[in-house]
Design a protein around this motif. Sequence first.
Motif, mmCIF file in Angstrom:
data_model
loop_
_atom_site.group_PDB
_atom_site.id
_atom_site.type_symbol
_atom_site.label_atom_id
_atom_site.label_comp_id
_atom_site.label_asym_id
_atom_site.label_seq_id
_atom_site.Cartn_x
_atom_site.Cartn_y
_atom_site.Cartn_z
ATOM 1 N N ALA A 1 0.823 -1.214 0.000
ATOM 2 C CA ALA A 1 0.000 0.000 0.000
ATOM 3 C C ALA A 1 0.855 1.262 0.000
ATOM 4 C CB ALA A 1 -0.938 -0.007 1.212
ATOM 5 N N LEU A 2 1.905 1.273 0.820
ATOM 6 C CA LEU A 2 2.729 2.473 0.940
ATOM 7 C C LEU A 2 3.685 2.646 -0.234
ATOM 8 C CD1 LEU A 2 3.568 2.403 4.762
ATOM 9 C CD2 LEU A 2 1.816 3.746 3.585
ATOM 10 N N LEU A 3 4.082 1.523 -0.854
ATOM 11 C CA LEU A 3 5.053 1.602 -1.956
ATOM 12 C C LEU A 3 4.400 1.452 -3.324
ATOM 13 C CD1 LEU A 3 7.931 -0.586 -0.436
ATOM 14 C CD2 LEU A 3 7.782 1.911 -0.520
ATOM 15 N N LEU A 4 3.067 1.454 -3.362
ATOM 16 C CA LEU A 4 2.367 1.221 -4.629
ATOM 17 C C LEU A 4 2.757 2.245 -5.682
ATOM 18 C CD1 LEU A 4 0.180 -0.447 -6.092
ATOM 19 C CD2 LEU A 4 -1.509 1.203 -5.246
ATOM 20 N N HIS A 5 2.784 3.514 -5.306
ATOM 21 C CA HIS A 5 3.076 4.562 -6.288
ATOM 22 C C HIS A 5 4.540 4.544 -6.690
ATOM 23 C CE1 HIS A 5 -0.376 5.818 -3.777
ATOM 24 N NE2 HIS A 5 -0.905 6.076 -4.950
ATOM 25 N N VAL A 6 5.418 4.298 -5.704
ATOM 26 C CA VAL A 6 6.845 4.198 -6.031
ATOM 27 C C VAL A 6 7.084 3.044 -6.993
ATOM 28 C CG1 VAL A 6 9.144 3.786 -5.071
ATOM 29 C CG2 VAL A 6 7.501 5.199 -3.816
ATOM 30 N N THR A 7 6.422 1.904 -6.717
ATOM 31 C CA THR A 7 6.589 0.729 -7.568
ATOM 32 C C THR A 7 6.090 1.004 -8.980
ATOM 33 O OG1 THR A 7 6.312 -0.714 -5.641
ATOM 34 C CG2 THR A 7 6.025 -1.714 -7.823
#
Length: 252
Positions: free
Chosen positions: A212-218
Amino acid sequence: MGSGEFFDAETGGLLRLELRSVDGRDFSLLRRFGYRSPDHPEPFVVPTDLDTFTTDLASVPHLFTWLVPVSGEFLPAAVLHDALVRPGSHEGPVVDRHEADRLFRTAMVELGTGRVRAWLMWAAVTLGTLWAGRDPWHRTRLVSVLGLVALVGVLATLDFLDVIDVLPWMGDRPWQQELVLGAVFAVLVPSVLALSWGRYWQAGVISGVALALLLHVTAVLLVLYGGYQLLERWVSGPADRRGVRTRDLGGP
């Protein structure tokens, strides 16, 4: 209860981890090593056969090596884990994958790996354990929970950008409040869903929150990595099974 200890299998002294590259991705061991766990009466000795055993070190996708490198202080624990999950690859107590994963996490911390990174890596190998298991219900829960987390993350992003209005905790609020509430529910939603994983709930919480927290970074990294791969293929040509680019062979 004391902590575990790695040691050189030949001398019984300090650990000497000596590796030789097989194909640039897999490695063989030049010396056997052991690990004493306070939870088991006999030590684990790795590998059974130096001539046939290989390891890919820490199995980390290229996309996430910025967060978890392929090698580091945790390397002996990663090699130990590879041997424990392959039948006949170690001497000593026989353990199931769940216990092998736990020993991996414990050994990493004992080697000096940061606890956050150790628990992240443990959660990652636990996902592999759930996927490799014979119980289809484990796979169903894994895909369902992570799929729902990803879906909620996408909806929260669209809601934050005022494209849609579907999540009650987002709504029509100042962007600062939406950002904070989005972060809160990025922790809360995966934590609640992970309870369905039973004994693996901790891995579910860690994996879900990280997703959830790294979704955009990924997503950004996927775009950049995909662009790099397309550029590399265009400039260097396709790679064969050994990773050699066809245009590398023609000289300048």
